[in-house]
Motif scaffolding. Structure first.
Motif, PDB file in Angstrom:
ATOM      1  N   GLU A   1       0.838  -1.192   0.000  1.00  9.87           N
ATOM      2  CA  GLU A   1       0.000   0.000   0.000  1.00  9.87           C
ATOM      3  C   GLU A   1       0.880   1.252   0.000  1.00  9.87           C
ATOM      4  O   GLU A   1       0.621   2.219  -0.718  1.00  9.87           O
ATOM      5  N   ALA A   2       1.951   1.203   0.809  1.00 11.75           N
ATOM      6  CA  ALA A   2       2.898   2.320   0.817  1.00 11.75           C
ATOM      7  C   ALA A   2       3.543   2.484  -0.556  1.00 11.75           C
ATOM      8  O   ALA A   2       3.670   3.603  -1.070  1.00 11.75           O
ATOM      9  N   MET A   3       3.945   1.371  -1.163  1.00 11.81           N
ATOM     10  CA  MET A   3       4.567   1.445  -2.481  1.00 11.81           C
ATOM     11  C   MET A   3       3.567   1.892  -3.555  1.00 11.81           C
ATOM     12  O   MET A   3       3.931   2.582  -4.506  1.00 11.81           O
ATOM     13  N   GLY A   4       2.299   1.487  -3.389  1.00  9.96           N
ATOM     14  CA  GLY A   4       1.281   1.954  -4.320  1.00  9.96           C
ATOM     15  C   GLY A   4       1.087   3.458  -4.235  1.00  9.96           C
ATOM     16  O   GLY A   4       0.950   4.147  -5.259  1.00  9.96           O
ATOM     17  N   LEU A   5       1.084   3.983  -3.002  1.00 17.56           N
ATOM     18  CA  LEU A   5       0.989   5.435  -2.830  1.00 17.56           C
ATOM     19  C   LEU A   5       2.209   6.137  -3.412  1.00 17.56           C
ATOM     20  O   LEU A   5       2.084   7.189  -4.060  1.00 17.56           O
ATOM     21  N   LEU A   6       3.400   5.540  -3.194  1.00 21.20           N
ATOM     22  CA  LEU A   6       4.623   6.128  -3.748  1.00 21.20           C
ATOM     23  C   LEU A   6       4.577   6.127  -5.272  1.00 21.20           C
ATOM     24  O   LEU A   6       4.942   7.117  -5.917  1.00 21.20           O
ATOM     25  N   TYR A   7       4.123   5.026  -5.852  1.00 21.23           N
ATOM     26  CA  TYR A   7       4.015   4.938  -7.313  1.00 21.23           C
ATOM     27  C   TYR A   7       3.059   6.008  -7.837  1.00 21.23           C
ATOM     28  O   TYR A   7       3.358   6.702  -8.820  1.00 21.23           O
ATOM     29  N   SER A   8       1.905   6.155  -7.180  1.00 21.98           N
ATOM     30  CA  SER A   8       0.923   7.154  -7.606  1.00 21.98           C
ATOM     31  C   SER A   8       1.501   8.561  -7.506  1.00 21.98           C
ATOM     32  O   SER A   8       1.275   9.404  -8.378  1.00 21.98           O
ATOM     33  N   TYR A   9       2.268   8.810  -6.427  1.00 23.67           N
ATOM     34  CA  TYR A   9       2.851  10.137  -6.223  1.00 23.67           C
ATOM     35  C   TYR A   9       3.900  10.446  -7.281  1.00 23.67           C
ATOM     36  O   TYR A   9       3.967  11.568  -7.802  1.00 23.67           O
ATOM     37  N   LEU A  10       4.727   9.455  -7.611  1.00 25.99           N
ATOM     38  CA  LEU A  10       5.817   9.693  -8.551  1.00 25.99           C
ATOM     39  C   LEU A  10       5.328   9.836  -9.994  1.00 25.99           C
ATOM     40  O   LEU A  10       5.824  10.684 -10.745  1.00 25.99           O
ATOM     41  N   VAL A  11       4.356   8.993 -10.387  1.00 27.91           N
ATOM     42  CA  VAL A  11       3.848   9.116 -11.761  1.00 27.91           C
ATOM     43  C   VAL A  11       2.972  10.359 -11.900  1.00 27.91           C
ATOM     44  O   VAL A  11       2.850  10.922 -12.993  1.00 27.91           O
ATOM     45  N   ASN A  12       2.318  10.758 -10.784  1.00 28.50           N
ATOM     46  CA  ASN A  12       1.582  12.019 -10.732  1.00 28.50           C
ATOM     47  C   ASN A  12       0.599  12.159 -11.889  1.00 28.50           C
ATOM     48  O   ASN A  12       0.668  13.098 -12.686  1.00 28.50           O
ATOM     49  N   HIS A  13      -0.322  11.207 -11.968  1.00 28.83           N
ATOM     50  CA  HIS A  13      -1.356  11.285 -13.002  1.00 28.83           C
ATOM     51  C   HIS A  13      -2.231  12.515 -12.769  1.00 28.83           C
ATOM     52  O   HIS A  13      -2.434  12.948 -11.635  1.00 28.83           O
ATOM     53  N   GLN A  14      -2.796  13.021 -13.835  1.00 19.65           N
ATOM     54  CA  GLN A  14      -3.639  14.210 -13.725  1.00 19.65           C
ATOM     55  C   GLN A  14      -4.958  13.905 -13.021  1.00 19.65           C
ATOM     56  O   GLN A  14      -5.543  14.772 -12.391  1.00 19.65           O
ATOM     57  N   SER A  15      -5.421  12.669 -13.130  1.00 15.16           N
ATOM     58  CA  SER A  15      -6.706  12.289 -12.551  1.00 15.16           C
ATOM     59  C   SER A  15      -6.523  11.855 -11.100  1.00 15.16           C
ATOM     60  O   SER A  15      -5.810  10.877 -10.811  1.00 15.16           O
ATOM     61  N   TRP A  16      -7.182  12.566 -10.183  1.00 11.98           N
ATOM     62  CA  TRP A  16      -7.169  12.152  -8.789  1.00 11.98           C
ATOM     63  C   TRP A  16      -7.872  10.806  -8.614  1.00 11.98           C
ATOM     64  O   TRP A  16      -7.495  10.006  -7.747  1.00 11.98           O
ATOM     65  N   LEU A  17      -8.890  10.533  -9.443  1.00 15.77           N
ATOM     66  CA  LEU A  17      -9.591   9.254  -9.367  1.00 15.77           C
ATOM     67  C   LEU A  17      -8.649   8.105  -9.711  1.00 15.77           C
ATOM     68  O   LEU A  17      -8.643   7.070  -9.054  1.00 15.77           O
ATOM     69  N   ARG A  18      -7.844   8.310 -10.761  1.00 17.45           N
ATOM     70  CA  ARG A  18      -6.892   7.267 -11.151  1.00 17.45           C
ATOM     71  C   ARG A  18      -5.862   7.034 -10.055  1.00 17.45           C
ATOM     72  O   ARG A  18      -5.532   5.882  -9.734  1.00 17.45           O
ATOM     73  N   ASN A  19      -5.349   8.094  -9.464  1.00 20.74           N
ATOM     74  CA  ASN A  19      -4.377   7.946  -8.376  1.00 20.74           C
ATOM     75  C   ASN A  19      -4.993   7.231  -7.175  1.00 20.74           C
ATOM     76  O   ASN A  19      -4.362   6.362  -6.560  1.00 20.74           O
TER      77      ASN A  19
END
Length: 291
Positions: free
Chosen positions: A199-217
């Motif tokens: 879960e921590a790594m998933g949050l880190l991945y979402s933060y680093l890729v920084n998709h424009q969609s908050w829903l996708r993150n």
């Protein structure tokens, strides 16, 4: 906040930050050592050093932007927050409450940033502080409570899949029988700890890729939980198959630890696959060319 409290402060020299860092390390090093290698090592879940390394990397990555923020004159509430954190640390250290120690170190760090850089500093580094919370161990009572249904589900699904491909397997609760061998699906294989780190790594991945969609993150972070569950099913299946073919000594030796590495690799690959699938429905928009 008063105008005086919010006034800009002359830039603090690097020596100031070195002194602050040395003071923080004086508190943190004994606690972290006791937690990961000393008297509290039994509470460690094995992933804290990795997560702490990521926190250090995030701090190093964001340090130039933090230094660029205007220094502030500390407000009275910032001093109160720092004093509260120091008192909590002293209480946790003297009374041997490791979670209070760890949480107070986190609180002290945030208070120092607020005192020196104000709310702008916290907005700049919010993800780092959120991620740092994953270093604090889960209470063992919570682990026992949550892993009971996870152990049942992991062992049941692994048994069904292996039985469907022809392996002579059976299950009684969380004990899997494979030929002449019996394997107990313990807390370590139930997935809670791996769900925590993934879960921590998933949050880190979402933060680093920084998709424009908050829903996708958000969906990407949420999918880390089922991804971890299925990765743990694969881990248990590997251990059952290896034990069935090569014996219990092989299954509980190097292969047991290697299966944990496979778990992590499979989970990260699945997170990437989920991200790619989400991109089909929630793609990032291309930046419009300037006229």
């Amino acid at each position: 906040m008063s105008a005086t409290a919010a006034a800009a402060h002359p830039p603090r020299p690097m020596a100031f930050w070195l002194v602050v860092g040395a003071g923080w390390l004086t508190l943190a090093v004994p606690s972290l050592w006791d937690f990961m290698f000393g008297q509290w090592s039994a509470y460690s879940q094995g992933h804290e050093l990795l997560l702490l390394s990521v926190v250090v990397w995030l701090m190093w990555r964001q340090w130039p932007s933090i230094r660029a923020l205007p220094d502030r004159t500390p407000a009275w509430w910032a001093w109160c927050s720092l004093a509260l954190g120091l008192l909590a640390y002293a209480f946790g250290r003297t009374q041997e409450f490791i979670r209070i120690e760890m949480l107070s170190l986190w609180w002290i760090s945030v208070s120092i940033l607020l005192a020196c850089k104000g709310w702008a500093g916290l907005r700049q580094t919010w993800f780092m502080w959120l991620f740092a919370l994953f270093v604090i161990p889960i209470p063992f009572s919570v682990v026992l409570m949550l892993t009971a249904p996870l152990k049942e589900a992991v062992s049941a699904l692994a048994t069904v899949i292996l039985g469907a491909v022809g392996y002579p397997v059976g299950r009684s609760g969380v004990v899997i029988t494979a030929g002449q061998y019996q394997l107990l699906v313990a807390e370590a294989c139930a997935g809670l700890h791996s769900m925590f780190i993934l879960e921590a790594m998933g949050l880190l991945y979402s933060y680093l890729v920084n998709h424009q969609s908050w829903l996708r993150n958000g969906l990407l972070a949420a999918f880390a939980v089922p991804v971890s569950f299925f990765a743990n099913v694969i881990r248990v299946m590997i251990l059952v198959v290896v034990t069935y073919h090569f014996g219990d000594a092989v299954g509980q030796g190097f292969i047991h630890n290697f299966a944990g590495i496979v778990l992590f690799a499979v989970a990260l690959a699945l997170i990437g696959l989920v991200d790619a699938l989400l991109g089909l429905f929630l793609p990032d928009r291309q930046a419009e060319p300037k006229a």
